[in-house]
Design a protein around this motif. Structure first.
Motif, mmCIF file in Angstrom:
data_model
loop_
_atom_site.group_PDB
_atom_site.id
_atom_site.type_symbol
_atom_site.label_atom_id
_atom_site.label_comp_id
_atom_site.label_asym_id
_atom_site.label_seq_id
_atom_site.Cartn_x
_atom_site.Cartn_y
_atom_site.Cartn_z
ATOM 1 N N SER A 125 4.579 -3.839 -0.451
ATOM 2 C CA SER A 125 4.664 -2.578 -0.536
ATOM 3 C C SER A 125 3.903 -1.790 -1.595
ATOM 4 O O SER A 125 3.838 -0.497 -1.077
ATOM 5 C CB SER A 125 6.120 -2.276 -0.644
ATOM 6 N N ASP A 126 3.217 -2.566 -2.381
ATOM 7 C CA ASP A 126 2.760 -1.695 -3.356
ATOM 8 C C ASP A 126 1.170 -2.202 -3.327
ATOM 9 O O ASP A 126 0.406 -1.889 -4.600
ATOM 10 C CB ASP A 126 3.249 -2.083 -4.851
ATOM 11 N N CYS A 127 0.910 -2.603 -2.195
ATOM 12 C CA CYS A 127 -0.612 -2.899 -2.292
ATOM 13 C C CYS A 127 -1.354 -2.696 -0.847
ATOM 14 O O CYS A 127 -0.553 -2.569 0.111
ATOM 15 C CB CYS A 127 -0.995 -4.140 -2.681
ATOM 16 N N ASP A 128 -2.658 -2.768 -0.724
ATOM 17 C CA ASP A 128 -3.401 -2.870 0.537
ATOM 18 C C ASP A 128 -3.714 -4.150 0.637
ATOM 19 O O ASP A 128 -4.508 -4.701 -0.068
ATOM 20 C CB ASP A 128 -4.244 -1.982 0.637
ATOM 21 N N LEU A 129 -3.204 -4.870 1.713
ATOM 22 C CA LEU A 129 -3.501 -6.350 1.769
ATOM 23 C C LEU A 129 -4.124 -6.627 3.128
ATOM 24 O O LEU A 129 -3.501 -6.290 3.981
ATOM 25 C CB LEU A 129 -2.334 -7.279 1.513
ATOM 26 N N THR A 130 -5.290 -6.906 3.402
ATOM 27 C CA THR A 130 -5.459 -7.692 4.642
ATOM 28 C C THR A 130 -5.892 -9.005 4.605
ATOM 29 O O THR A 130 -6.427 -9.623 3.588
ATOM 30 C CB THR A 130 -6.817 -7.093 5.119
ATOM 31 N N VAL A 131 -5.553 -9.756 5.612
ATOM 32 C CA VAL A 131 -5.720 -11.250 5.553
ATOM 33 C C VAL A 131 -6.156 -11.510 7.062
ATOM 34 O O VAL A 131 -5.904 -11.282 8.074
ATOM 35 C CB VAL A 131 -4.439 -11.962 5.695
ATOM 36 N N ALA A 132 -7.404 -12.346 6.864
ATOM 37 C CA ALA A 132 -8.271 -12.613 8.264
ATOM 38 C C ALA A 132 -8.489 -13.964 8.053
ATOM 39 O O ALA A 132 -8.895 -14.615 7.029
ATOM 40 C CB ALA A 132 -9.312 -11.600 8.420
ATOM 41 N N PRO A 133 -8.592 -14.806 9.120
ATOM 42 C CA PRO A 133 -9.223 -16.326 9.136
ATOM 43 C C PRO A 133 -10.789 -16.080 8.568
ATOM 44 O O PRO A 133 -11.547 -15.088 8.976
ATOM 45 C CB PRO A 133 -9.228 -16.789 10.507
ATOM 46 N N ILE A 134 -11.023 -17.095 7.947
ATOM 47 C CA ILE A 134 -12.585 -17.277 7.331
ATOM 48 C C ILE A 134 -13.474 -17.379 8.627
ATOM 49 O O ILE A 134 -13.188 -18.201 9.617
ATOM 50 C CB ILE A 134 -12.669 -18.347 6.427
ATOM 51 N N GLY A 135 -14.585 -16.817 8.815
ATOM 52 C CA GLY A 135 -15.434 -16.776 9.823
ATOM 53 C C GLY A 135 -15.357 -15.849 10.742
ATOM 54 O O GLY A 135 -16.243 -15.564 11.415
ATOM 55 N N GLU A 136 -14.459 -15.111 10.639
ATOM 56 C CA GLU A 136 -14.270 -13.678 11.621
ATOM 57 C C GLU A 136 -14.887 -12.688 11.012
ATOM 58 O O GLU A 136 -15.452 -11.676 11.306
ATOM 59 C CB GLU A 136 -12.940 -13.374 12.093
ATOM 60 N N GLU A 137 -14.980 -12.645 9.617
ATOM 61 C CA GLU A 137 -15.435 -11.628 8.796
ATOM 62 C C GLU A 137 -16.879 -12.029 8.633
ATOM 63 O O GLU A 137 -17.283 -13.208 8.722
ATOM 64 C CB GLU A 137 -14.838 -11.725 7.392
ATOM 65 N N THR A 138 -17.518 -11.061 8.382
ATOM 66 C CA THR A 138 -19.013 -11.405 7.944
ATOM 67 C C THR A 138 -19.065 -12.150 6.641
ATOM 68 O O THR A 138 -18.203 -11.572 6.055
ATOM 69 C CB THR A 138 -19.708 -9.977 7.865
ATOM 70 N N GLU A 139 -19.971 -13.017 6.537
ATOM 71 C CA GLU A 139 -19.745 -13.707 5.278
ATOM 72 C C GLU A 139 -19.986 -13.155 4.055
ATOM 73 O O GLU A 139 -20.839 -11.880 4.225
ATOM 74 C CB GLU A 139 -20.999 -14.879 5.432
ATOM 75 N N THR B 247 -8.496 -9.209 1.388
ATOM 76 C CA THR B 247 -8.898 -8.049 0.535
ATOM 77 C C THR B 247 -7.323 -7.346 -0.098
ATOM 78 O O THR B 247 -6.653 -7.440 0.643
ATOM 79 C CB THR B 247 -9.569 -6.634 1.360
ATOM 80 N N PHE B 248 -7.414 -7.268 -1.407
ATOM 81 C CA PHE B 248 -6.199 -6.905 -1.846
ATOM 82 C C PHE B 248 -6.504 -5.861 -2.854
ATOM 83 O O PHE B 248 -7.243 -5.830 -3.880
ATOM 84 C CB PHE B 248 -5.829 -7.991 -2.990
ATOM 85 N N LYS B 249 -5.970 -4.702 -2.605
ATOM 86 C CA LYS B 249 -5.967 -3.608 -3.577
ATOM 87 C C LYS B 249 -4.764 -3.027 -3.992
ATOM 88 O O LYS B 249 -3.833 -2.550 -3.220
ATOM 89 C CB LYS B 249 -6.717 -2.523 -2.547
ATOM 90 N N PRO B 250 -4.392 -3.337 -5.245
ATOM 91 C CA PRO B 250 -3.016 -3.019 -5.640
ATOM 92 C C PRO B 250 -3.076 -1.450 -6.050
ATOM 93 O O PRO B 250 -3.843 -0.921 -6.224
ATOM 94 C CB PRO B 250 -2.757 -3.880 -6.955
ATOM 95 N N LYS B 251 -1.644 -0.798 -5.738
ATOM 96 C CA LYS B 251 -1.526 0.437 -6.140
ATOM 97 C C LYS B 251 -0.967 0.432 -7.521
ATOM 98 O O LYS B 251 -0.320 -0.590 -8.073
ATOM 99 C CB LYS B 251 -0.504 1.045 -5.047
ATOM 100 N N ALA B 252 -1.149 1.565 -8.203
ATOM 101 C CA ALA B 252 -0.578 1.669 -9.402
ATOM 102 C C ALA B 252 0.878 1.096 -9.458
ATOM 103 O O ALA B 252 1.171 0.660 -10.559
ATOM 104 C CB ALA B 252 -0.595 3.142 -10.080
ATOM 105 N N GLU B 253 1.753 1.465 -8.671
ATOM 106 C CA GLU B 253 3.042 1.027 -8.839
ATOM 107 C C GLU B 253 3.227 -0.584 -8.915
ATOM 108 O O GLU B 253 4.260 -1.036 -9.719
ATOM 109 C CB GLU B 253 3.986 1.520 -7.441
ATOM 110 N N LEU B 254 2.273 -1.195 -8.481
ATOM 111 C CA LEU B 254 2.418 -2.630 -8.558
ATOM 112 C C LEU B 254 2.469 -2.898 -10.154
ATOM 113 O O LEU B 254 3.271 -3.854 -10.526
ATOM 114 C CB LEU B 254 1.140 -3.273 -7.887
ATOM 115 N N TYR B 255 1.679 -2.592 -10.720
ATOM 116 C CA TYR B 255 1.607 -2.885 -12.304
ATOM 117 C C TYR B 255 2.734 -2.306 -12.982
ATOM 118 O O TYR B 255 3.382 -2.821 -14.188
ATOM 119 C CB TYR B 255 0.245 -2.087 -12.984
#
Lengths: 121, 760, 155
Positions: free
Chosen positions: B263-277, B190-198
């Motif tokens: 530092s300018d975004c919210d990022l989560t990285v998880a292996p496929i399969g652990e998250e609900t599809e 999941t990737f959510k950029p903050k305004a600063e990123l832009y």
């Protein structure tokens, strides 16, 4: 249509090496010697990407980046910082100033082009 | 040339410049200047050298430069004060750095012990650990992926081993949520950029494109937070993405794509399969609620993937969410950025006018091939000769002075002179380039002889022709070595004499009456005249009963074969006496002398022509030969009367000038053009002033006139001729010799080799 | 003199000239140009074989009376004399001779070794002898044509 890259570095050696690598990769290159000169050059040029050093006389990289970001014409230009210093604090400082990304020295042409690709459409 | 080789050459050139900056900055710091400008310049110099060295793989240099740079960083950051205990080691380190650079350039080597000694010194100052030579570079960029222990399935346990209940062990251990590194099949982000990123010109679409290089990418936009248009901040950030990347790329690579923006975004990285599809129920609900704005969201999303980003580029005030349309508003008067006022270092004045550090200025300069400049100077020299020849012919043709031709010629002469001045100025350089090698020399010599020495320089900006500058280094080096080794007393003696234990050597340059005067002065014990005189007698250089003035005794040290050192010290060089120095200076068309005051010190004074190329001369005849006497040496011209000339001793003559008796030198006789002395009343007397103010009179047949002449070397195709400085070409195309006034006078006094007087 | 000669079999070109009744030649590669005589400006205390210096397009060129240098007596130059401008190591020198004769193409085998005669001059300057159309032409080296040292120069 090839992209134009503005490189800002006070070292002649570095400017020559950047030019060589970038021209080989098919870019147009415009150069400046320090922050002040860089801002002057930007009055007449619209580069697609800017690559800048941090440690420069007259105006350092941070000052230059802030200057670029404050200019309406160029505030959305991707800026890559080229530096030997890559500690987290320095990176944060560069980000805070408005840098888009960074390249660590010594660089090779591949890394350079990669980084450019990552920030320029 | 291979372009890399060319750049490498540029690098070494640049290193030389940086080394100069480094030394002068450190010297300034030594003198008390701890301004951030100076300290930063010093840091940058080493930083620059290190950076370039790294690019060319010059490891030894990089290693040392790194320790040096780290120390300077401490000073720059204010954590280390630039006291003398700090600056002196820094100066030593600068010397080592210079040697390493030159070794790298010329293929030599530097004694590693010296480098290590300096590095240790620096580490001690900063409290660095020994051999903390490992750069922080190289460690960065490494993403640490926790390694999972993967135990072999039970079935593979080697035969004979007791069966372990692996499963039980695993279950008992902390459940580790991290996935196996091998082939998770992919990652969910999941990737959510903050305004600063832009604001930093990063673009999501580019990041997504990077991800696409790592595997198959599925992207879903989450526009749930997108507000209604009236509340939309064009520079705000409301969108987020759910991304699936399928492929073998490890997590490190995935995260690296977001390296710049983490530092300018919210990022989560998880292996496929652990998250609900797919999307969670919440996500679906969120999207559903955003239905009302979906059109806009789709617009934005499409616009983004197409590469143009109105949400980022619209030039509007960042705060007012009242944009009624998506078209960018007319550029509002954005707060004016730092208006870059170019530091007016660009010099508009022509090179001729600028006395101030022309070489160091940031003003507009171009690089020019030296050969071209030399060629230009030669051509201008020819122009001067030609113009003179033309003037002569016009004269001979009897054209009236006021005729238009004569007037035109005068203008031509004016122009030619101006061109000549401008061209000469091109090659004029400040003596700084020579002076700046001296501080290091002083440090080294002082260290070897165990004396404390301070070097003071003045007039570094004084300009001299390039050809003169290049030949100044050796004589200056010898004189400074001499001053420190012989001129200054030992520290004990100085203290005993009530002097400051630190000796001072002063190096200065200035322009005086059309020449450049360079002085090397020391505040040592002065010349020991008794000793000098007795050595000269011992070596047969003067007669035992010769009566010499103090000044004449002092100048005895310039005689060949003279050396006061009981043992020829390594410092002043084996057999390199002051006579060699004098010879070098003379070959430059210059003069050198020494003055000394016992107990107070000695001063060497060198006077050199500003340029080797041109001379203001008085054209004279002697014994039917046309000669040129340098105008600067001539004080006045006189018409002698027989009654004023007196014979003295064996063949010598003196002339009385306003009551004082001055030696008379018969030029024609001296040079062998005439075998009989000239009756003084038939000739013309030139009163000249030579070294140390000594005066003499040159007796010539007649004066032809005054001209600026182009100096041509006699030595290029022939060799030195005693009594003659150089040659020139007159208006009639013939060669005329230029007199070496000092040599002529010295010969007449008998202190120079007497062979001059063996008239042919 | 044991300077390397050109490839055996390939010729080299020599320019021959006359001084008094003798003929000499030098390697044409050393010769820059041939000029007529112009009066030279005398140099004080110069050895008798150095006649002075002349202006060669802005450069100062010493003129050596080659006959005098070779011990053949001083020349009394007139407008009919010739100056051979030659390169000697890294200096350019003018050699005063009576007249230039010819350009010879010779191969190494044509150059006879110098006979052993009691003459310092011969030992110093003559590299070999050539027989051309029944005449003897001495092949000379210019390396030491200028005065050796300051002492000699001021002799």
């Amino acid at each position: 249509m090839s992209k134009t890259i503005l490189t800002v570095d006070d070292s002649r050696t570095m400017r020559d090496m950047l030019r060589m690598a970038l021209v080989d990769a098919g870019f147009n290159v415009v150069q400046a010697e320090d922050g002040v000169h860089g801002l002057e050059v930007l009055q007449g040029e619209t580069p697609d990407v800017i690559i800048t050093d941090i440690n420069m006389p007259r105006m350092d990289g941070y000052g230059f980046i802030e200057g670029v970001r404050a200019d309406p014409k160029h505030r959305a230009v991707p800026i890559l910082v080229l530096s030997t210093e890559s500690s987290p604090e320095k990176k944060m400082r560069a980000r805070d100033a408005g840098a888009t990304g960074w390249i660590v020295k010594p660089f090779n042409s591949e890394k350079l082009v990669d980084a450019i690709r990552r920030v320029a459409a | 040339m291979d372009p890399m080789a060319e750049i490498k050459a540029t690098f070494f050139q640049e290193c030389e410049e940086q080394l100069v900056e480094l030394e002068s900055g450190l010297l300034a710091m030594d003198a008390g200047d701890d301004s951030s400008e100076t300290v930063n310049a010093v840091f940058r110099a080493v930083h620059s050298v290190k950076g370039g060295a790294g690019a060319f793989g010059l490891d030894e240099l990089v290693h040392f430069a790194h320790v040096f740079e780290t120390t300077l960083d401490e000073v720059r950051a204010g954590r280390l004060a630039p006291s003398p205990e700090v600056v002196k080691p820094l100066l030593r380190a600068a010397d080592i750095l210079a040697d390493l650079v030159r070794a790298a350039r010329d293929g030599g080597s530097v004694d590693p012990a010296r480098g290590e000694a300096s590095a240790s010194e620096l580490r001690a100052i900063t409290g660095m650990e020994e051999d903390g030579g490992a750069d922080d570079d190289g460690m960065d960029g490494l993403v640490f992926t926790p390694m999972q222990v993967s135990l072999p399935p039970i079935g593979d346990a080697p035969a004979g081993e007791p069966e372990l209940d692996i499963a039980a062990l695993l279950a008992a251990a902390q459940p580790d949520p991290a996935p196996e590194p091998e082939e998770p099949g992919g990652w969910t982000l999941t990737f959510k950029p903050k305004a600063e990123l832009y604001k930093k010109a990063n673009e999501t679409v580019l990041l997504l494109r990077e991800l696409a290089r790592l595997g198959d990418v599925e992207v879903e936009l989450d526009a749930s937070e997108l507000p209604l248009l009236p509340h939309l901040d064009p520079e705000g950030s409301y969108l987020s993405w759910n991304i699936k990347v399928r492929g073998p790329a490890p997590e490190g690579d995935i995260r690296e794509v977001f390296d710049f923006v983490e530092s300018d975004c919210d990022l989560t990285v998880a292996p496929i399969g652990e998250e609900t599809e797919g999307l969670s129920a919440d996500d679906v609900a969120a999207i559903a609620s955003a239905e009302a704005e979906l059109d806009i969201a789709a617009l934005i999303s499409r616009a983004q993937t197409a590469g143009s980003e109105p949400a980022q580029d619209s030039v509007g005030q960042g705060s007012a969410p009242e944009a009624e349309s998506l078209t960018p508003a007319a550029p509002a008067p954005a707060p004016v950025a730092v208006a870059p006022t170019p530091a007016p270092a660009a010099e508009a004045a022509p090179a001729r006018d600028s006395k101030a550090a022309a070489a160091a200025a940031a003003g507009a300069t171009i690089r020019v091939d030296l050969d071209r400049v030399d060629r230009l100077i030669d051509l201008v020299g020819e122009l001067v000769i030609n113009q003179a020849m033309l003037a002569q012919r016009v004269n001979e043709a009897g054209l009236a002075r006021a005729s238009s031709v004569a007037v035109g010629l005068d203008e031509l002469e004016q122009l030619t002179r101006e061109i000549q001045d401008s061209v000469m100025a091109i090659r004029a350089q400040p003596v700084k380039s020579v002076f700046q090698r001296m501080p290091r020399l002083v440090r080294e010599v002082a260290a070897v002889v165990g004396k404390q020495v301070r070097l003071v320089t003045e007039g570094e900006g004084t300009e001299v022709d390039k050809t003169v500058i290049e030949r100044l280094t050796d004589p200056l080096t010898h004189m400074i070595r001499n001053a420190i080794d012989h001129g200054l007393e030992s520290t004990e003696k100085r203290i005993a004499a009530g002097k400051n234990p630190e000796g001072v050597v002063r190096l200065s340059a200035l322009h005086r009456s059309g020449r450049i005067v360079i002085e090397v002065a020391d505040d040592g014990g002065g010349i020991n005249r008794e000793r000098v005189k007795s050595i000269a007698i011992e070596k047969g250089l003067i007669a035992p009963d010769a009566a010499l003035t103090d000044e004449e005794i002092d100048n005895l040290i310039f005689l060949p074969g003279f050396s006061t050192a009981a043992t020829i010290s390594d410092i002043s060089g084996r057999g390199v006496g002051m006579d060699v120095v004098k010879r070098s200076i003379q070959e430059l068309g210059g003069r050198i002398s020494i003055t000394s005051r016992p107990g107070l010190g000695s001063t060497f004074t060198m006077s050199l022509p500003l340029t080797l190329a041109v001379l203001d001369g008085m054209v004279v005849t002697a014994g039917q030969q046309t000669l040129v006497a340098p105008l600067t040496a001539i004080v006045e011209t006189l018409q002698p009367r027989r009654s004023e000339v007196h014979s003295l001793g064996d063949g010598a003559r003196v002339i009385s000038i306003r009551g004082a008796y001055v030696p008379l030198v018969d030029v024609g006789l001296s040079l062998g053009y005439r075998s009989e002395p000239l009756d003084a009343e038939q000739g013309v007397a030139l009163l000249i002033e030579g070294e140390g103010g000594s005066r003499a009179v040159l007796l010539v047949d007649a004066i032809q006139g005054q001209r600026q002449v182009v100096i041509k070397s006699l030595e290029a195709n022939y060799r030195r001729v005693p009594g003659i400085a150089a040659a020139t070409i007159l208006g009639d195309g013939r060669v005329a010799l230029i007199l070496d006034i000092d040599a002529l006078v010295a010969a007449s006094r008998g202190t120079e080799a007497p062979r001059m007087l063996q008239a042919g | 003199m044991s300077e390397p000669l050109t490839h055996a079999g390939l010729g080299r070109e020599l320019i021959s000239f006359r001084i008094g009744s003798q003929e000499f030649c030098v390697d044409i590669m050393d010769v820059r140009e041939i000029r007529g005589w112009t009066p030279a400006t005398a140099l004080p205390q110069a050895p008798p074989f150095v006649r002075g210096v002349i202006n060669l397009r802005g450069a100062v060129l010493p003129i050596v009376d080659l006959g005098a240098r070779l011990g053949l007596g001083q020349a009394d130059p007139t407008a009919r004399h010739v100056i051979i401008v030659a390169q000697v190591q890294n200096q350019i020198v003018g050699l005063l001779v009576d007249a230039v004769s010819d350009i010879l193409t010779v191969t190494d085998d044509m150059i006879q070794p110098t006979p052993d005669v009691a003459s310092e001059m011969v030992r110093t300057f003559v590299r070999g002898l050539l027989a051309i159309d029944g005449r003897m032409v001495s092949f000379i080296s210019l390396d030491r044509v200028l005065p050796e040292s300051d002492l000699e120069a001021a002799a």
